[in-house]
Design a protein around this motif. Structure first.
Motif, short mmCIF file in Angstrom:
data_model
loop_
_atom_site.label_atom_id
_atom_site.label_comp_id
_atom_site.label_asym_id
_atom_site.label_seq_id
_atom_site.Cartn_x
_atom_site.Cartn_y
_atom_site.Cartn_z
N THR A 74 -0.67 0.73 -0.15
CA THR A 74 0.73 0.41 -0.45
C THR A 74 1.22 -0.61 0.56
OG1 THR A 74 1.39 2.20 0.98
CG2 THR A 74 1.32 2.67 -1.38
N GLY A 76 2.98 -2.69 3.08
CA GLY A 76 4.37 -2.92 3.44
C GLY A 76 5.26 -1.69 3.40
N VAL A 77 4.89 -0.67 2.62
CA VAL A 77 5.80 0.46 2.46
C VAL A 77 5.93 1.24 3.77
CG1 VAL A 77 6.12 2.68 1.34
CG2 VAL A 77 5.42 0.69 0.00
N ILE A 132 13.28 5.89 3.88
CA ILE A 132 12.90 4.47 3.72
C ILE A 132 11.56 4.35 2.98
CG2 ILE A 132 12.47 2.30 4.92
CD1 ILE A 132 15.27 3.20 5.23
N LEU A 136 11.32 2.28 -0.50
CA LEU A 136 10.38 1.17 -0.70
C LEU A 136 9.36 1.47 -1.79
CD1 LEU A 136 9.75 -0.10 2.94
CD2 LEU A 136 11.06 -1.19 1.13
N THR A 137 9.07 2.78 -2.00
CA THR A 137 8.11 3.15 -3.05
C THR A 137 8.75 3.02 -4.44
OG1 THR A 137 7.09 4.70 -1.54
CG2 THR A 137 6.55 4.94 -3.87
N VAL A 138 9.92 3.67 -4.57
CA VAL A 138 10.58 3.65 -5.88
C VAL A 138 11.17 2.26 -6.15
CG1 VAL A 138 12.37 4.72 -7.27
CG2 VAL A 138 11.06 6.09 -5.68
N PHE A 139 11.73 1.65 -5.11
CA PHE A 139 12.24 0.27 -5.12
C PHE A 139 13.38 0.04 -6.09
CE2 PHE A 139 11.66 -4.37 -4.61
CZ PHE A 139 11.59 -4.34 -3.23
N THR A 140 14.05 1.09 -6.49
CA THR A 140 15.25 0.89 -7.31
C THR A 140 16.16 2.09 -7.06
OG1 THR A 140 16.11 0.94 -9.53
CG2 THR A 140 13.93 1.84 -9.22
N SER B 24 7.72 -6.70 6.12
CA SER B 24 7.30 -5.51 5.36
C SER B 24 7.77 -5.59 3.92
CB SER B 24 7.86 -4.25 5.99
OG SER B 24 7.50 -4.17 7.34
N VAL B 28 5.65 -5.60 0.55
CA VAL B 28 5.87 -4.65 -0.55
C VAL B 28 5.98 -5.40 -1.86
CG1 VAL B 28 7.51 -3.04 -1.54
CG2 VAL B 28 6.94 -2.88 0.86
N ASN B 32 2.47 -5.07 -4.27
CA ASN B 32 2.55 -3.83 -5.06
C ASN B 32 3.06 -4.19 -6.45
OD1 ASN B 32 2.21 -1.39 -2.99
ND2 ASN B 32 3.31 -3.07 -2.01
N GLN B 35 6.60 -2.59 -7.61
CA GLN B 35 7.75 -3.12 -6.88
C GLN B 35 7.94 -4.60 -7.20
OE1 GLN B 35 5.63 -0.89 -5.65
NE2 GLN B 35 6.43 0.19 -3.89
#
Lengths: 173, 272
Positions: A74, A76-77, A132, A136-140, B24, B28, B32, B35
């Motif tokens: 993943t 950046g997460v 956080i 960043l995972t769900v991103f919405t 970061s 992301v 990904n 995302q």
């Protein structure tokens, strides 16, 4: 210096290995429990010495997060979450500051400040970190229910596991 | 360098944080898939809203101009209509024979003038009766020829295209030739093939000749600004300045010949 650095490096390597080799494999259930993720590596960031400059701590956190990302696939997460929580760390420390204040030479451990301090430190730090990670995972923010569920489950589990590990491996006081 | 490092380690917490956090988030979004899709979709959504608003604003700003040109066009059309009514015999059958051309109003939704070969897109298509080969005109000028069509749109070979050749004439003496574009200036076209013994004057009006089923005769195209006879040639080379600035058009009329199909089939049987 190397005397002081050694426990941190060993802890870093050990916790990262624990995280990516064992905790990553754990899936708690098929249903909503599958959202729960146990994160133990933030303990490394929590225990970095206080007298290090913020920039160094943030840099170490970023690199640690990148290594975790490498194994979690993943990019950046975890790096982003670690960077953020490292930046936020002084604020957390100020919130739960003991009456006598901190001495920069003190180590940020349960042995130094006691159980209730350690519990609130872990709880606040991990909440920020995991929030956080999940954002960043769900991103919405559209599925905010899922976001809160993911954050809450992972948070409770991770705090419990970290405190247990701390008690089991450092049974000093 | 040492000073810089010292500065960063002393005061650089915020700076380091901002840089690494941006890095970061970039990672992301870059690596990904989920995302990345969310980012692209929502940025498209917001930039779409912004673009739509600015377009609305621009349309609103040019509204007065559009209304002016529309009323002018209406006036031209009324004039044409009444002049035709005046010469129409009482017999209704003869009327349709006299004016085989029908005007389909269309809006220009894409236009270019700065390419060596320019094309346009109009918002009328097969469902409106548009077919490849039909002419496209403005209230004062010729725009081009329909090249191909879809159900709701058509592509037009602009007058400013090296493949476009349109039959044209000098109104004063009916000397006729062919208009094409030399690719230089977007408001000057070239009229050629007029024999050199004819009389040309600067300021003469150039109109469509009517020697085709595509354009009706007498539509104004432009004004003669310059002419000369190239060495070794038997005909004039005439610069014609267009009446309309082709970069600022937003409405056009596609010309449909009522006898289009009949003429097409007749001409193809002849060539066989």
């Amino acid at each position: 210096m190397s005397q002081e650095l050694r426990p941190h490096i060993i802890r870093l390597i050990f916790l990262i290995l624990l995280q990516v080799l064992i905790l990553r494999q754990i899936q708690l259930g098929d249903d909503w429990l599958r959202f729960a993720e146990i994160l133990i590596y933030p303990l490394v960031l929590m225990m970095l010495p206080m007298r290090w400059s913020p920039a160094i701590i943030i840099l170490v956190a970023f690199v640690t997060g990148l290594i975790i990302d490498l194994f979690y696939d993943t990019p950046g997460v975890h790096a982003g979450a670690s960077t953020f929580s490292a930046f936020f760390r002084p604020v957390v420390l100020r919130i739960i500051s003991p009456r006598a204040g901190y001495d920069p030479k003190q180590q940020l451990t349960r042995a130094t400040f006691g159980m209730s301090w350690m519990a609130s430190y872990t709880a606040i730090f991990l909440f920020v970190h995991i929030l956080i990670v999940q954002i960043l995972t769900v991103f919405t923010f559209y599925y905010w229910g899922e976001l809160l569920l993911r954050t809450g489950l992972s948070w409770i589990l991770s705090v419990v596991i970290i405190l247990l590990a701390d008690i089991i491996f450092n049974p000093k006081s | 360098m040492i000073n810089l490092l010292y500065f960063l380690s002393r005061y650089g917490g915020l700076l380091t944080f901002v840089l690494l956090e941006l890095l970061s988030v970039y990672l992301v979004v870059r690596y990904n898939q989920t995302q990345r899709d969310i980012y692209l979709n929502s940025s498209r959504y917001y930039s779409g809203i912004l673009l739509e608003k600015t377009t609305q604003l621009r349309h609103y700003a040019s509204m007065a101009e559009v209304a002016d040109s529309l009323s002018k066009e209406n006036a031209t059309l009324y004039n044409r209509l009444y002049s035709q009514l005046a010469i129409t015999p009482r017999d209704a059958e003869v009327d349709s024979l006299l004016s085989p051309f029908e005007f389909i109003p269309a809006r220009v939704i894409k236009n270019s003038i700065n390419q060596p070969n320019n094309n346009l897109t109009l918002n009328k298509g097969e469902l409106d009766g548009v077919q490849a080969g039909m002419g496209v005109v403005l209230s004062k000028g010729v725009l081009g020829i329909v090249r191909n069509t879809s159900p709701h749109f058509c592509r037009v070979l602009s007058l400013l295209n090296s493949q476009t050749f349109i039959s044209a004439a000098i109104r004063r003496n009916n000397a006729f030739g062919v208009i094409h574009w030399d690719g230089l200036s977007p408001n000057v076209v070239v009229l050629e093939e007029i024999p050199k013994h004819l009389d040309i004057q600067v300021g003469d009006t150039v109109v469509t000749s009517g020697h085709s089923s595509v354009f009706p005769p007498g539509l104004e195209i432009g004004r003669v600004t310059n002419y000369y006879i190239p060495s070794g040639s038997n005909s004039f080379r005439i610069d014609v300045e267009l009446f309309v600035d082709l970069s600022r058009i937003n409405r056009a009329y596609i010309i449909r010949n009522r006898y289009w199909d009949e003429l097409q089939s007749l001409e193809t049987t002849e060539s066989k």
